[in-house]
Design an enzyme around this catalytic site. Structure first.
Site, PDB file in Angstrom:
ATOM      1  N   ARG A 180       0.836  -1.204   0.000  1.00 52.31           N
ATOM      2  CA  ARG A 180       0.000   0.000   0.000  1.00 52.31           C
ATOM      3  C   ARG A 180       0.870   1.254   0.000  1.00 52.31           C
ATOM      4  O   ARG A 180       1.904   1.309   0.692  1.00 52.31           O
ATOM      5  CB  ARG A 180      -0.915   0.006   1.220  1.00 52.31           C
ATOM      6  CG  ARG A 180      -1.866  -1.159   1.201  1.00 52.31           C
ATOM      7  CD  ARG A 180      -3.036  -1.068   2.141  1.00 52.31           C
ATOM      8  NE  ARG A 180      -3.714  -2.360   2.142  1.00 52.31           N
ATOM      9  CZ  ARG A 180      -4.481  -2.829   1.148  1.00 52.31           C
ATOM     10  NH1 ARG A 180      -4.715  -2.071   0.091  1.00 52.31           N
ATOM     11  NH2 ARG A 180      -5.015  -4.031   1.219  1.00 52.31           N
ATOM     12  N   ASP A 181       0.411   2.247  -0.778  1.00 47.42           N
ATOM     13  CA  ASP A 181       1.124   3.527  -0.805  1.00 47.42           C
ATOM     14  C   ASP A 181       1.018   4.171   0.575  1.00 47.42           C
ATOM     15  O   ASP A 181      -0.037   4.167   1.215  1.00 47.42           O
ATOM     16  CB  ASP A 181       0.516   4.441  -1.877  1.00 47.42           C
ATOM     17  CG  ASP A 181       1.423   5.615  -2.212  1.00 47.42           C
ATOM     18  OD1 ASP A 181       1.951   5.649  -3.337  1.00 47.42           O
ATOM     19  OD2 ASP A 181       1.591   6.504  -1.337  1.00 47.42           O
ATOM     20  N   HIS A 222       7.551   1.511 -10.667  1.00 54.43           N
ATOM     21  CA  HIS A 222       6.368   1.119  -9.906  1.00 54.43           C
ATOM     22  C   HIS A 222       5.119   1.470 -10.676  1.00 54.43           C
ATOM     23  O   HIS A 222       5.065   2.480 -11.360  1.00 54.43           O
ATOM     24  CB  HIS A 222       6.333   1.774  -8.514  1.00 54.43           C
ATOM     25  CG  HIS A 222       6.563   3.249  -8.520  1.00 54.43           C
ATOM     26  ND1 HIS A 222       7.821   3.797  -8.685  1.00 54.43           N
ATOM     27  CD2 HIS A 222       5.714   4.295  -8.380  1.00 54.43           C
ATOM     28  CE1 HIS A 222       7.736   5.117  -8.633  1.00 54.43           C
ATOM     29  NE2 HIS A 222       6.467   5.454  -8.465  1.00 54.43           N
TER      30      HIS A 222
HETATM   31  P1  5GP Z   1       5.929   8.495  -7.907  1.00 53.10           P
HETATM   32  O1  5GP Z   1       5.697   9.955  -7.907  1.00 53.10           O
HETATM   33  O2  5GP Z   1       7.384   8.140  -7.930  1.00 53.10           O
HETATM   34  O3  5GP Z   1       5.146   7.804  -8.996  1.00 53.10           O
HETATM   35  O4  5GP Z   1       5.282   7.966  -6.572  1.00 53.10           O
HETATM   36  C1  5GP Z   1       5.984   7.437  -5.491  1.00 53.10           C
HETATM   37  C2  5GP Z   1       4.966   6.967  -4.488  1.00 53.10           C
HETATM   38  O5  5GP Z   1       5.656   6.297  -3.457  1.00 53.10           O
HETATM   39  C3  5GP Z   1       4.153   8.086  -3.836  1.00 53.10           C
HETATM   40  O6  5GP Z   1       2.766   7.869  -4.101  1.00 53.10           O
HETATM   41  C4  5GP Z   1       4.508   7.980  -2.366  1.00 53.10           C
HETATM   42  O7  5GP Z   1       3.406   8.228  -1.504  1.00 53.10           O
HETATM   43  C5  5GP Z   1       5.000   6.552  -2.246  1.00 53.10           C
HETATM   44  N1  5GP Z   1       5.984   6.351  -1.181  1.00 53.10           N
HETATM   45  C6  5GP Z   1       7.074   7.113  -0.927  1.00 53.10           C
HETATM   46  N2  5GP Z   1       7.763   6.621   0.111  1.00 53.10           N
HETATM   47  C7  5GP Z   1       7.100   5.504   0.513  1.00 53.10           C
HETATM   48  C8  5GP Z   1       7.333   4.558   1.549  1.00 53.10           C
HETATM   49  O8  5GP Z   1       8.294   4.623   2.321  1.00 53.10           O
HETATM   50  N3  5GP Z   1       6.429   3.540   1.655  1.00 53.10           N
HETATM   51  C9  5GP Z   1       5.350   3.431   0.824  1.00 53.10           C
HETATM   52  N4  5GP Z   1       4.520   2.399   1.031  1.00 53.10           N
HETATM   53  N5  5GP Z   1       5.104   4.306  -0.161  1.00 53.10           N
HETATM   54  C10 5GP Z   1       5.966   5.335  -0.318  1.00 53.10           C
END
Ligand code: 5GP
Length: 122
Positions: A32-33, A104
């Site tokens: 989960r995010d 991701h």
């Molecule tokens: P991006 O902008 O790279 O597509 O999104 C990265 C996602 O990773 C964001 O939605 C953010 O909330 C999530 N995220 C960042 N750090 C962590 C973490 O330590 N654990 C989890 N589960 N999600 C994370």
């Protein structure tokens, strides 16, 4: 872009920081995010060191690629969002506003997600 071993998802994969795991396969992990944008917001990542979709599609094995796609679909089924629909999205690079440099897929669902993107300024 070179892979950064210190990125947060690499640390999750090494078990150095926890995650709320939803699904795990031989080559993929879903969790989960930490800052969910929708009622269902799951991230699906390959276990291998891939930065982006272009990197993954060019360099991952067929087994890794098949496993990853199947993991995304499995998460949608497991989260109960297939009937009403959902969105799969990957942010890549600077223009895509990618924050974490490990490939991701975001799986969003559990509500009406609206239109995908706003009209762009040309
Ligand atoms: P991006 O902008 O790279 O597509 O999104 C990265 C996602 O990773 C964001 O939605 C953010 O909330 C999530 N995220 C960042 N750090 C962590 C973490 O330590 N654990 C989890 N589960 N999600 C994370």
């Amino acid at each position: 872009m070179a892979y950064d071993d210190d990125n947060i998802f690499a640390k999750i994969l090494r078990g150095e920081i926890p995650c709320d795991k939803v699904h795990e396969t031989e080559h993929s992990l879903a969790f989960r995010d930490i800052n969910p944008q929708t009622p269902v917001h799951v991230l699906v990542i390959p276990k291998g060191k891939y930065v982006s979709m272009d990197d993954f599609s060019a360099n991952a094995s067929d087994a890794e690629q098949a496993d990853f796609m199947r993991a995304v679909g499995a998460v949608a089924r497991m989260e109960g969002i297939v009937e009403n629909g959902y969105r799969v999205l990957s942010n890549i690079g600077r223009d895509g506003h990618q924050e974490v440099p490990h490939l991701h897929m975001h799986v969003f669902g559990g509500k009406n997600l609206g239109r995908m993107i706003k009209p762009i300024d040309k």
